[in-house]
Design an enzyme around this catalytic site. Sequence first.
Site, mmCIF file in Angstrom:
data_model
loop_
_atom_site.group_PDB
_atom_site.id
_atom_site.type_symbol
_atom_site.label_atom_id
_atom_site.label_comp_id
_atom_site.label_asym_id
_atom_site.label_seq_id
_atom_site.Cartn_x
_atom_site.Cartn_y
_atom_site.Cartn_z
ATOM 1 N N GLY A 36 0.831 -1.211 0.000
ATOM 2 C CA GLY A 36 0.000 0.000 0.000
ATOM 3 C C GLY A 36 0.865 1.260 0.000
ATOM 4 O O GLY A 36 0.602 2.216 -0.751
ATOM 5 N N HIS A 37 1.914 1.250 0.826
ATOM 6 C CA HIS A 37 2.824 2.405 0.846
ATOM 7 C C HIS A 37 3.541 2.544 -0.506
ATOM 8 O O HIS A 37 3.735 3.650 -1.014
ATOM 9 C CB HIS A 37 3.882 2.232 1.934
ATOM 10 C CG HIS A 37 3.348 2.225 3.329
ATOM 11 N ND1 HIS A 37 3.331 1.090 4.102
ATOM 12 C CD2 HIS A 37 2.808 3.205 4.087
ATOM 13 C CE1 HIS A 37 2.815 1.381 5.285
ATOM 14 N NE2 HIS A 37 2.477 2.657 5.307
ATOM 15 N N SER A 187 -2.477 -3.076 5.780
ATOM 16 C CA SER A 187 -2.254 -2.203 6.930
ATOM 17 C C SER A 187 -1.068 -2.744 7.709
ATOM 18 O O SER A 187 -0.890 -3.971 7.808
ATOM 19 C CB SER A 187 -3.493 -2.207 7.836
ATOM 20 O OG SER A 187 -3.163 -1.689 9.112
ATOM 21 N N SER A 188 -0.296 -1.828 8.277
ATOM 22 C CA SER A 188 0.834 -2.265 9.104
ATOM 23 C C SER A 188 0.345 -3.085 10.278
ATOM 24 O O SER A 188 1.056 -3.949 10.784
ATOM 25 C CB SER A 188 1.603 -1.048 9.611
ATOM 26 O OG SER A 188 2.100 -0.325 8.511
#
Length: 284
Positions: A36-37, A187-188
């Site tokens: 995502g990043h 998500s992290s």
Amino acid sequence: MQTVNSIVELRRQIKAWRQHGQRIAFVPTMGNLHAGHLALVEQAKQHADRVVVSIFVNPMQFGPGEDFDSYPRTLAADSVKLEQVAIDLLFAPSVEEVYPHGHGVASQIEVPEASEGLCAESRPGHFSGVATVVAKLFNMVQPDCALFGEKDYQQLQVIRRMVADLCFPIEIVAVPTKREADGLAMSSRNGYLSVVEREIAPRLHQALQQVTQGLKQGRRDYVALEQEGAEFLVAAGFVPEYFTIRQADTLQAAEPGMPELIVLAAAKLGKTRLIDNLDCSLVE
Ligand code: PAF
């Protein structure tokens, strides 16, 4: 890729790029980078000559008893990933660099309306912490544009409102949520899930899909739809915090006849808090 830890070094490089008339895109993160990043970085490259990524786990946006201490700090692995996607500069400041007087006594930014309700109910002060650090990072990097993921939809709205209210000359670019093959939003915090919880977690996305499908099929009984979504989550083993249908642009309550809606949910699965959303355009 160069890595800098101080504002002085960061500004020196930004100034040099500016002298060559180069456009700068900024991707703020808290590290523990996932696809995502990296999608934010890829988008950033489309918008500018230079891409700056920050990694800073911001203490001001964590409440008492939240996961600030245990939040994964994976700078070495993150640096390798950022090298691979060829960003220009990684800014990885210490807490002292960002909050020289301590974050407890730092000047703060409050963003009204957008910061109220939803995630703020269970995380009081969270969005003030986010807005404050993003404003500080914007002042440090002075980018032309900054990119944020739509998964944190309320955060995106808070930042948009802050940028408008405080006249930051920065274009905010929203990037669609990146999902695992089974639909779970990246998500992290997914790394906190046990093997069993990880199997259950995609149900959050499924619940949102069911409700958006209901809306697209013409249902306008929002309260019943929200209730059904929350019940689906409970049956799957979640403890829902909210499951709500809102106006996509303002996050105010949905009213019949509104074409651009968004369905948002937050729920706990064991100790892990997950959030997700799906936008739902009712325009044919
Ligand atoms: O979304 C995040 O990772 C953080 O809230 C942000 C925007 C980097 C601010 O700390």
